[in-house]
Design a protein around this motif. Structure first.
Motif, mmCIF file in Angstrom:
data_model
loop_
_atom_site.group_PDB
_atom_site.id
_atom_site.type_symbol
_atom_site.label_atom_id
_atom_site.label_comp_id
_atom_site.label_asym_id
_atom_site.label_seq_id
_atom_site.Cartn_x
_atom_site.Cartn_y
_atom_site.Cartn_z
ATOM 1 N N GLU A 1 0.907 -1.368 -0.053
ATOM 2 C CA GLU A 1 -0.002 -0.123 -0.160
ATOM 3 C C GLU A 1 0.979 1.244 0.068
ATOM 4 N N SER A 2 1.667 1.011 0.741
ATOM 5 C CA SER A 2 2.847 2.490 0.825
ATOM 6 C C SER A 2 3.608 2.649 -0.597
ATOM 7 N N ARG B 1 2.385 1.778 -3.565
ATOM 8 C CA ARG B 1 1.273 2.101 -4.355
ATOM 9 C C ARG B 1 1.171 3.410 -4.169
ATOM 10 N N GLU B 2 1.124 4.153 -2.898
ATOM 11 C CA GLU B 2 0.714 5.478 -2.565
ATOM 12 C C GLU B 2 1.815 6.180 -3.257
ATOM 13 N N GLU C 1 -10.979 -2.901 -7.273
ATOM 14 C CA GLU C 1 -9.948 -2.038 -6.576
ATOM 15 C C GLU C 1 -9.443 -0.960 -7.587
#
Length: 135
Positions: A54-55, A57-58, A88
């Motif tokens: 997730e990090s 992807r951010e 998603e």
């Protein structure tokens, strides 16, 4: 460039395979080789820690916002890494206010991100005179 050379020198003397994998992934991230990065991190369980994907992807989304006005859908999906499905992908589009138009995704106008700044220089004539060749 100096920082990179120092990092190479430091990691060259380390034989720990985990450190070398982490360094390789860091290099892929820094050089925006996102497709290769996702291949690397999905093949190794040391990157399976909670929140890692997730990090990353951010960060990828941040780079996309800065770099693109429009992007091909398939290339964007590659850059975003493994997704659980179309839902998603649609959430990512909605959260970032991106618009899917056929095979292309409209990211946004870069003009909106430009901040104007007024710069005022105060110099005495003595400083400027040699440049102007005023006598």
């Amino acid at each position: 460039k100096q920082w990179y050379q120092r990092r190479v020198a430091i990691t060259a003397g380390i034989d720990d395979p985990v450190i070398k994998k982490i360094d390789a992934v860091a290099t892929l991230l820094e050089t925006c080789q996102f497709a290769e990065l996702w291949t690397s991190v999905t093949q190794d369980e040391i990157f399976a820690m909670k929140g890692f994907k997730e990090s990353v992807r951010e960060f990828v989304i941040h780079v996309i916002k800065l770099s693109y006005k429009n992007i091909e859908r398939d290339f964007l999906v590659q850059m975003l890494g493994p997704l659980s499905g179309e839902e998603e992908f649609e959430v990512i589009l909605r959260v970032n206010s991106w618009v899917l138009e056929g095979d292309s995704v409209f990211i946004g106008h870069k003009e909106e991100m430009v901040e104007s700044k007024e710069i005022v220089e105060k110099m005495s004539i003595d400083v400027v005179q040699p440049l102007l060749a005023i006598r």
